[in-house]
Every structure is written in C-alpha cells, then in structure tokens.
Design a protein around this motif. Sequence first.
Motif, PDB file in Angstrom:
ATOM      1  N   ILE A 116       0.248  -1.353   0.092  1.00 53.70           N
ATOM      2  CA  ILE A 116      -0.054  -0.186   0.047  1.00 53.70           C
ATOM      3  C   ILE A 116       1.286   1.418  -0.272  1.00 53.70           C
ATOM      4  N   GLY A 117       2.135   1.084   1.023  1.00 52.74           N
ATOM      5  CA  GLY A 117       2.946   2.301   0.965  1.00 52.74           C
ATOM      6  C   GLY A 117       2.194   3.506   1.370  1.00 52.74           C
ATOM      7  N   LYS A 118       3.272   4.753   1.378  1.00 50.95           N
ATOM      8  CA  LYS A 118       2.285   5.735   1.710  1.00 50.95           C
ATOM      9  C   LYS A 118       1.045   6.407   0.414  1.00 50.95           C
ATOM     10  N   GLY A 119       0.048   6.708   1.340  1.00 51.59           N
ATOM     11  CA  GLY A 119      -0.311   7.593   0.259  1.00 51.59           C
ATOM     12  C   GLY A 119      -2.034   6.988   0.596  1.00 51.59           C
ATOM     13  N   ALA A 152      -1.415  12.048   9.529  1.00 49.83           N
ATOM     14  CA  ALA A 152      -0.836  11.847   7.615  1.00 49.83           C
ATOM     15  C   ALA A 152       0.510  12.064   7.889  1.00 49.83           C
ATOM     16  N   LEU A 153       0.904  12.403   8.580  1.00 46.97           N
ATOM     17  CA  LEU A 153       2.714  12.873   8.750  1.00 46.97           C
ATOM     18  C   LEU A 153       3.111  11.081   8.329  1.00 46.97           C
ATOM     19  N   ASP A 165       4.289  11.435   1.629  1.00 44.48           N
ATOM     20  CA  ASP A 165       5.465  10.837   0.963  1.00 44.48           C
ATOM     21  C   ASP A 165       6.864  12.532   0.680  1.00 44.48           C
ATOM     22  N   SER A 166       7.689  11.717  -0.193  1.00 40.18           N
ATOM     23  CA  SER A 166       8.796  12.724   0.328  1.00 40.18           C
ATOM     24  C   SER A 166       8.591  13.647  -0.836  1.00 40.18           C
ATOM     25  N   THR A 167       8.018  13.328  -1.876  1.00 41.28           N
ATOM     26  CA  THR A 167       7.225  14.350  -3.060  1.00 41.28           C
ATOM     27  C   THR A 167       6.537  15.244  -2.234  1.00 41.28           C
ATOM     28  N   GLY A 168       5.729  15.120  -1.682  1.00 47.40           N
ATOM     29  CA  GLY A 168       5.026  16.375  -1.095  1.00 47.40           C
ATOM     30  C   GLY A 168       3.942  16.571  -1.619  1.00 47.40           C
ATOM     31  N   GLN A 169       3.293  15.588  -2.580  1.00 49.49           N
ATOM     32  CA  GLN A 169       2.254  16.018  -3.169  1.00 49.49           C
ATOM     33  C   GLN A 169       0.991  15.736  -2.596  1.00 49.49           C
ATOM     34  N   THR A 170       0.993  14.573  -1.581  1.00 46.03           N
ATOM     35  CA  THR A 170      -0.178  14.672  -0.990  1.00 46.03           C
ATOM     36  C   THR A 170      -0.494  15.488   0.587  1.00 46.03           C
TER      37      THR A 170
END
Lengths: 333, 381
Positions: free
Chosen positions: B238-241, B317-318, B323-328
Amino acid sequence: MHPAIQGLLTIVIGVGACVGYFYLSNQFLDKVLFPAKGPHAGRNINRANIIRPWLFLFPALFALCLYLAYPVFETLRMSVTDRDQDGAFVGLANYSQMLSEPKFWEAMRNNMMWLVVVPAASTAFGLLAAQLTDRIRWGNIAKSLIFMPMAISFVGAAVIWKLVYDARPPGTEQIGILNAIYVGLTGNDPQQWLTLPIWNNFFLMAVLIWIQTGFAMVILSAALRGIPEETVEAAIVDGANPFQIFFKIKVPQIMGTIVVVWTTITIVVLKVFDIVFAMTNGQWETQVLANYMYDKLFRANDWGVGSAAAIVIMLLVTPILVWNVYNARKEMR
Amino acid sequence: MDNIAGTKSSLTWAVHISVAVLVALWLFPTVGLLVSSFRTADQIATSGWWKSMFPSEQNLTLRTADPAIQVQTGGMFVIEGELFEEGSPAVISVWGTSSREIDAYTPGQTAELKEGTITVQADGAYRMESPTEMTGSRGQRVFVTAELPPEFTFENYSKVLFSGDNTDSLAKAFFNTLTVTIPATIIPIVIAAFAAYALAWMDFPGRALLVAFVVALLVVPLQLALIPLLKLHLGIGIGKGYLGVWLAHTGFGLPLAIYLLRNYMVGLPRDIIENARVDGATDFQIFVKIILPLSFPALASFAIFQFLWTWNDLLVALVFLIDSTGQTTVMTKQIVELLGTRGGNWEILATAAFVSISVPLVVFFAMQRYLVRGLLAGSVK
C-alpha cells in the motif's frame, strides 16, 4: 487519477463492498449454507443464528485487531529488538539507553507536569463555566463560544497562541497581546515566552487547557443539571449560601462525572503531540513523551528506543484502561 | 433552581461579569488571528491587532505631484493637489518637509522649499508656489503624521487560496485534506454500525468480553500503531498514500464508533425489534430498516467527531500519507511548514490557519447539538 476522483471511488467501493459483504454473506448463510426449509429447517435456523453475529462483527473485529491490538504487541516486540542488528533480541538494552538520556527524563518531567496541570485546570475552568453559564439567559451562547476551541486543530491552536506569545525587540510596538500587556504594566523588556525554561511548559499547557475546557464544561453542565432539585432546595431551606451549595451539595453529587472528565483529559494529555511539535518542537526544555517518541522514530530512525517510549506511554495509560473496562463490565451486569 | 423563593440574587451581576470575562478570554486569541488575516504585513508588524479596530496615528511619507503638471497663474508657478487618495478621511495633525523634522509644521502653515513654498491643509490638500519654474522629475516629499481610519484587505486570502504559488498556496492542501477526510469518515460508520448492532441486540457467547475489548482499545494511544502499521503498509504494497491513511483512520476511529453506536442502540425500544422478529424480519432487515434510521442522531454525532478528528489530524497524515514528493500534503502539515519557514510572515500564517479552521468551525456551529449529544453518550456513564 485525480485524488478527488480516487476519493470518490474509494467511498463508493468501500461503502459498496461493506454493504455488499453484509448483504451477500447473510444471503449465503440463509439460502445456501443453512436454508430455513427442508427436513432440518429448525436446526438450520439455530445454526444460522449462531454464525450471524460473527458475520456482522467480522470486518470491525478484523480492523480493530489489525490496527490497534496487533501494534501493541508488535511495538512491545520491537522495543526489545535492535533494528541495526536485523531485529536481534537485545533484552532491555533499548530501555536502559532511553533511561540514560537526559532528554527522556526531561520529557517525563514535563509530561508529569502536564498530567497534573492540564486536567486539573481544564476541569476547574469547565466546572466554573458550567455552573456560571447555567444561571444566566445568554448562557447557551457563552457555552458555544467557550466550547468552540474543541473544533480547532492543535496546529491551528498553535498558530493562534504563537501570535499571542509573539515578541518584538524592546522599544518597538508589541504585536503579541501577552507582551503588550506585560510591557504596558511592568515597563520591562518584552519576553520570549516560549524560550523561558520551565515557564514555557505552562504557556504550552495553556493551549491545551484552552481547548479542553469546553469539553469539561459540556459534560459537567449536563451532570449539574441532572442533580435532583430537592437536595439543593433542602440546603437552601437550611440556610446554605451559594458557595456552600456548590461545594458541599453539588460537587459531591457529580464526583463520578468529574473523575470521568479528568481521566478523559488525562488520556488526551498523554497523547499530546501536535502542540509541542508545532510550537517549540521540544526545544528549550519543552519535550514531551509523544514528541520524544516521534523524534526517535522518524528523525533518529531508532525504532527500538522509539518503541520503548511508546510502551512507556502505553504503561501510563494502562491504569485508566483497566478502570474503564472495570466500569463498563460493572455496568453491563 | 437557584432563583426559588428565599434566595437572594445579589450574585447575579458577579455571575454575568465573570461569564463575560471568561468568554472574552476564550474568544480573544481566535479573534486576534481572524483580524490579523485581514491586515497587510506592514500593519501586522507595526501595531497590535487590537488597535486595528480604531483609527490610528501613523507616520507616512507622501509625495506631491510631478512638476510636469505645474501651471502658471499671475506670475507664479503653482502645483495643487491632494496627498491622499480621493475620499480618504485621514486627518493630518503635523507635517514636515525633512525627514529630520517631520513635525515642523501644523496644517495650514507654509513651509519654505529650495524653490518656492508649500502649504498643506489638514485634509491633505496642498498648494506649492514658486516665482520660477519648478524643476526635477519627481514631486516634493512630505512627511505627515495622520489619523488613519481602520483598513482591512482580502489580499491575504486571495494570495493563500488562489495565487498558485507553491509555498503559499493552500488550495491543493485543502483538496487533499478533503480527500482524506470524507472516505475516512464514511467507511468506519458503515463497519461500526453493523458491529454495534451485533453487540447491542444479538445474543452470542463472548459478547460482554468483546464490549470490554472495545472499551480497552478506546484508550490505546495511536502512537503505538505508527511503526508496526507503516511496516505492514510498506510490506503489503500500500505504501504511503491515500489508501493507507483511509485505512488507518478507519482503524483508529472504530473503537469510538462502535462504543457510541452500541450505547445508543442498546437504548432503542425492545418492543419494536421483537415485533419485527415475530413478523419474520431477518436481522439484516431489522438492522437496515429499523435500527439504522432510528440511530441517526448517534451516527451524526460520530460522523462529526470523526470529521473533526481527521480534518485536524497531523500525526497520522505525517506517517501514513505524506511522502517525500509532498504532492499529498494536508493543511495541518503545510501550516507547520509555514511556521518553520515563514515564522515572521503573520499575514500568510494567520490566513492559512484561518482557512484550515474555518471548515471545522462551520461544522461545529451547524451541528453542535449532535456533537454535545455524542460527547455525553461517549463519556458520562
């Protein structure tokens, strides 16, 4: 895919899957596995009724076990292993490392102060507000306004209070209300409130007290209204003054509720993280356990010590947990 | 109750005043933020927000019009105009033409310039006169001390919401927060409602034990769950998301949901449910057609709790989402970042914070009744 569409899809799929699961599994139970007809109709209905509760419970139980029960044991396991040694068992090494860190003791000391001050102050202010607002016509509006900070996030509250505590160089006009009052009254230089050791803890606590007072007030006000009127009338007839009525008649009768409010706020305090994270991040001796743990887990990447800190939080919560379960069981009988 | 015959109401005034003080104390910090979000950066930095409601005395540096517009009348070169914009109710108390003496003249007096003279009135009208043609490309500087009316601006909001600038813009974080919040509110309700019904109205061995289990999980700090679950999410892909954060919020919200809903459902009248059973309704039908509609108040109060909690959440949420892209990124995270990078930019910070707390505040004031009911069901026992 756009996240909003993804979210919408998740709602549809999630809710659809849940409802579908409940509907189909019930259908399967009644129509296929144990049909309520034929030679064994009676026996089948009984069997179906034995299984059905578990169909209803399964998704919730599964999620509870996976998301809350399993992590408790997994954290316990991680707290006695070392990540750098491929998860080898290291006994209490993480704990002894943690106990030797001054930052941990600072967090413990601060947490203990939080545990005493915040529940006491929130409950006291809540009780005061509940008692006072019940007696006046615009009490409901006053209640809503005192209750309002409950809706504000800890992060939002942190910004709000940072503005209150803001300090400008001496001689210039202060934009933080606290310093404006302080400089105006004493004529001293403005203070950096959040960097004054020991005292800054109390300035952080004020934020949580501000949030939690509304909660205490709402619950205590309902309890105050539940007090039988005869007891108060009898006291008045006997010549008690308003303070005696409040402290000797009303408070003892709502003692049970006060304890509930106190313990609920205690749990909030033990988990307090966002306020410290956003306002000082544990600098200037304001560290608390939850932020210490976050530091260890995600900044130092030391899962062993971080888990040990989490277990300490769990241990502090455990007495309340046992007490709650004991009460719930007593009530069910 | 306190006003029955025989009691004095001498304390009534004291009560009114104490409540007013208490309310003011509780409201003051939030109002400060709200007012600040409508002020410009300069205003915030130079005066306290509580002064913004009243006219304030300010020192301003203004300029007359260019010499280009001078007209020649009766042998004099003249420039006439207004220092303030038209319609401004500002009142000048003192003025000067040098930065060393900004309070040299009162309105109506005339000052000597290098070439000619200048007269400034209280409302900002000025008249410059000179026997020779005035030179230079810019107007004369005038230093005034003036009483200015309160001034507010919507600029901060348009900057924070619509500028599209990555560091300041909250629009994206706003939608991300919404995307996290709505599924994370609805899904636990569905799951919890079925479980609560089973715990309230179905007979099976171990029911009391399960209720105790739920009560115990109510207080388990979610900090414990962070690393084990993150490992699990990463392990099963699932990862981070969003999916991870939805599942996490569902899991963490369930104990309260089950507890609240069960307490409410137990109180529903037994007759209705038994009549339906006698009439041949299955448990599924009873649940969908009777219990769910009757439990609406409890469902609403949990929905509010969960909404406020997921909207205001930072920690979950953190760990599970960003994730590292900061898109979310979500709003709480973005505000913490602003606190770090733009600790001095109060206009951006105040506006961003107010945007993020406005939605919960609207929900709070609209649904307060259900919230209070839920709180009472959840803790007074």
